[in-house]
Design a protein around this motif. Sequence first.
Motif, mmCIF file in Angstrom:
data_model
loop_
_atom_site.group_PDB
_atom_site.id
_atom_site.type_symbol
_atom_site.label_atom_id
_atom_site.label_comp_id
_atom_site.label_asym_id
_atom_site.label_seq_id
_atom_site.Cartn_x
_atom_site.Cartn_y
_atom_site.Cartn_z
ATOM 1 N N PRO A 153 20.669 -22.993 -3.421
ATOM 2 C CA PRO A 153 21.853 -23.569 -4.210
ATOM 3 C C PRO A 153 23.039 -24.047 -3.409
ATOM 4 C CG PRO A 153 21.885 -21.295 -4.409
ATOM 5 C CD PRO A 153 20.854 -21.406 -3.463
ATOM 6 N N ALA A 154 22.991 -24.083 -2.160
ATOM 7 C CA ALA A 154 24.116 -24.357 -1.417
ATOM 8 C C ALA A 154 24.740 -25.851 -1.909
ATOM 9 C CB ALA A 154 23.883 -24.462 0.026
ATOM 10 N N SER A 155 23.717 -26.715 -2.227
ATOM 11 C CA SER A 155 24.316 -28.200 -2.753
ATOM 12 C C SER A 155 25.454 -27.948 -3.884
ATOM 13 C CB SER A 155 23.213 -28.937 -3.390
ATOM 14 O OG SER A 155 22.155 -29.233 -2.495
ATOM 15 N N LEU A 156 25.381 -26.868 -4.643
ATOM 16 C CA LEU A 156 26.222 -26.817 -5.697
ATOM 17 C C LEU A 156 27.562 -26.494 -4.968
ATOM 18 C CD1 LEU A 156 24.241 -24.743 -8.413
ATOM 19 C CD2 LEU A 156 24.307 -27.137 -8.137
ATOM 20 N N ASP A 157 27.709 -25.999 -3.804
ATOM 21 C CA ASP A 157 28.839 -25.345 -3.306
ATOM 22 C C ASP A 157 29.660 -26.760 -2.770
ATOM 23 O OD1 ASP A 157 28.934 -22.798 -4.127
ATOM 24 O OD2 ASP A 157 27.573 -22.344 -2.240
ATOM 25 N N PHE A 196 33.262 -30.874 -12.163
ATOM 26 C CA PHE A 196 32.740 -31.700 -13.006
ATOM 27 C C PHE A 196 31.703 -32.603 -12.188
ATOM 28 C CE2 PHE A 196 36.962 -30.859 -14.725
ATOM 29 C CZ PHE A 196 36.512 -30.268 -15.855
ATOM 30 N N GLY A 197 31.515 -32.141 -11.001
ATOM 31 C CA GLY A 197 30.499 -33.040 -9.964
ATOM 32 C C GLY A 197 29.162 -33.262 -10.375
ATOM 33 N N TYR A 198 28.577 -33.747 -9.691
ATOM 34 C CA TYR A 198 27.125 -34.180 -10.366
ATOM 35 C C TYR A 198 25.899 -33.652 -9.213
ATOM 36 C CZ TYR A 198 28.376 -37.286 -14.280
ATOM 37 O OH TYR A 198 28.627 -37.468 -15.502
ATOM 38 N N PHE A 199 25.066 -32.622 -9.588
ATOM 39 C CA PHE A 199 24.117 -32.319 -8.728
ATOM 40 C C PHE A 199 22.624 -33.232 -9.097
ATOM 41 C CE2 PHE A 199 20.334 -29.687 -8.085
ATOM 42 C CZ PHE A 199 19.998 -29.809 -6.702
ATOM 43 N N VAL A 200 22.417 -34.021 -8.299
ATOM 44 C CA VAL A 200 21.152 -34.996 -8.727
ATOM 45 C C VAL A 200 20.076 -34.530 -7.847
ATOM 46 C CG1 VAL A 200 20.198 -37.310 -9.181
ATOM 47 C CG2 VAL A 200 22.863 -36.739 -9.427
ATOM 48 N N ASN A 201 18.992 -34.008 -8.461
ATOM 49 C CA ASN A 201 17.756 -33.740 -7.581
ATOM 50 C C ASN A 201 16.679 -34.543 -8.121
ATOM 51 O OD1 ASN A 201 14.855 -31.679 -7.926
ATOM 52 N ND2 ASN A 201 15.939 -31.913 -5.961
ATOM 53 N N PHE A 202 16.193 -35.417 -7.000
ATOM 54 C CA PHE A 202 15.081 -36.228 -7.423
ATOM 55 C C PHE A 202 13.880 -36.145 -6.534
ATOM 56 C CE2 PHE A 202 17.604 -37.919 -3.842
ATOM 57 C CZ PHE A 202 16.633 -38.732 -3.007
ATOM 58 N N GLY A 203 13.719 -34.840 -5.823
ATOM 59 C CA GLY A 203 12.565 -34.777 -4.832
ATOM 60 C C GLY A 203 12.583 -33.350 -4.451
ATOM 61 N N ILE A 219 21.265 -21.811 -15.170
ATOM 62 C CA ILE A 219 22.216 -22.798 -15.825
ATOM 63 C C ILE A 219 23.608 -22.309 -15.757
ATOM 64 C CG2 ILE A 219 22.167 -22.058 -18.173
ATOM 65 C CD1 ILE A 219 21.757 -25.444 -18.574
ATOM 66 N N ASN A 220 23.845 -20.976 -15.834
ATOM 67 C CA ASN A 220 25.159 -20.228 -15.703
ATOM 68 C C ASN A 220 25.852 -20.684 -14.157
ATOM 69 O OD1 ASN A 220 25.285 -18.865 -18.220
ATOM 70 N ND2 ASN A 220 23.744 -17.611 -17.720
ATOM 71 N N LEU A 221 25.173 -21.159 -13.450
ATOM 72 C CA LEU A 221 25.605 -21.165 -11.968
ATOM 73 C C LEU A 221 26.458 -22.597 -12.043
ATOM 74 C CD1 LEU A 221 22.810 -21.231 -9.201
ATOM 75 C CD2 LEU A 221 24.934 -19.748 -9.312
ATOM 76 N N LEU A 222 26.032 -23.504 -13.119
ATOM 77 C CA LEU A 222 26.935 -24.751 -13.169
ATOM 78 C C LEU A 222 28.289 -24.410 -13.831
ATOM 79 C CD1 LEU A 222 24.123 -26.919 -14.938
ATOM 80 C CD2 LEU A 222 24.883 -26.904 -12.351
ATOM 81 N N ALA A 223 28.439 -23.369 -14.774
ATOM 82 C CA ALA A 223 29.733 -22.956 -15.043
ATOM 83 C C ALA A 223 30.373 -22.292 -14.013
ATOM 84 C CB ALA A 223 29.617 -21.795 -16.093
ATOM 85 N N GLN A 224 29.855 -21.359 -13.156
ATOM 86 C CA GLN A 224 30.588 -20.724 -12.078
ATOM 87 C C GLN A 224 31.164 -21.597 -10.867
ATOM 88 O OE1 GLN A 224 27.592 -17.875 -10.932
ATOM 89 N NE2 GLN A 224 27.158 -17.048 -13.029
ATOM 90 N N LYS A 225 30.477 -22.569 -10.737
ATOM 91 C CA LYS A 225 30.711 -23.550 -9.510
ATOM 92 C C LYS A 225 31.677 -24.598 -10.066
ATOM 93 C CE LYS A 225 27.470 -21.529 -6.718
ATOM 94 N NZ LYS A 225 27.682 -20.721 -5.746
#
Length: 324
Positions: free
Chosen positions: A222-226, A231-238, A249-255
């Motif tokens: 999950p380091a990408s989230l850091d 309000f940033g976007y994490f876009v995983n495509f592969g 999904i709670n990580l999105l709130a925390q970060k």
Amino acid sequence: MPKAIRIHQYGGPEVMRYEDVTVGEPGPGQIRVRQSAIGVNFIDIYFRSGLYKAPQLPFTPGNEGAGTVVSVGEGVTGFKPGERVAYGSASGTYADEVVIDAKSVVRVPEGIDDDTAAAMMLKGLTTQYLLRRTYRVQPGDTILFHAAAGGVGLIATQWAKHLGATVIGTVGSPDKVALAREHGCDHVILYRDEDFAAKVKEITGGKGCQVVYDGVGQATFPASLDCLRPFGYFVNFGSASGPVTQFDINLLAQKGSLYATRPTLFTHTADRAVLDEMAADLFEVVRSGAVKIPVHARAKLADAQRVHADLAGRQTTGATVMHP
């Protein structure tokens, strides 16, 4: 007799067999294409290994290619024999000739050769939906692109730079650093050797990026989230390193009230009008010279086993094209 790669059971590169095949005539809404160049992509490995399931076994892998129309089926009005075409979301393209749905095909404009077309469709259209349709990159944005020296990465970093972004790229080995810089990266991080989230914080003065584009998966989560600002976007495509399996999904709130999405090219290109719009955008940036399509390896279709071994070993940079 036409040849194709056939897979009779899921497994390593050795399961791919170069065999004689019969190519049928195109049915309603289909065209038959004699291919001159075949694109190679990580998704082909997912299908070969069984991570993604093919509709049935045996099957011919491949989604991308370019060539000349041989014949058209009933009801096809947009294409005629002799025209140059390309596609990034077809199926069974590891073959001399292929029958595909006309709705997934676009005409190749003058000034773009077949190798370039075959190398740019899946990766270039992926870049288009990432940068223009998923999170729309604006001048002044700071973006992080993982695997910046890969097939999609080398296209995306040039395009993002052209759009006015500050581009941070990660690469897996020191020999890829210069290549990433040449293709638009302002900053390059060795993600296996360095704490890339800490480096991103340092580069951005603690602010983080508007968006992270991630085709690596497991190794960068999950380091990408850091790396993201609120309000940033994490876009995983592969999932080059394996899929992200556990996602709380709670990580999105925390970060920082983040957005996360897992788009695919196939959903975007299912609408013909959208495909035409995306392809026109891609061809325009390539023909203008703003984005160059790097074809770094060429091989024979018969050597597909070796091509897959190199790609899976993450030994490749840019695009690989096979020739029948």
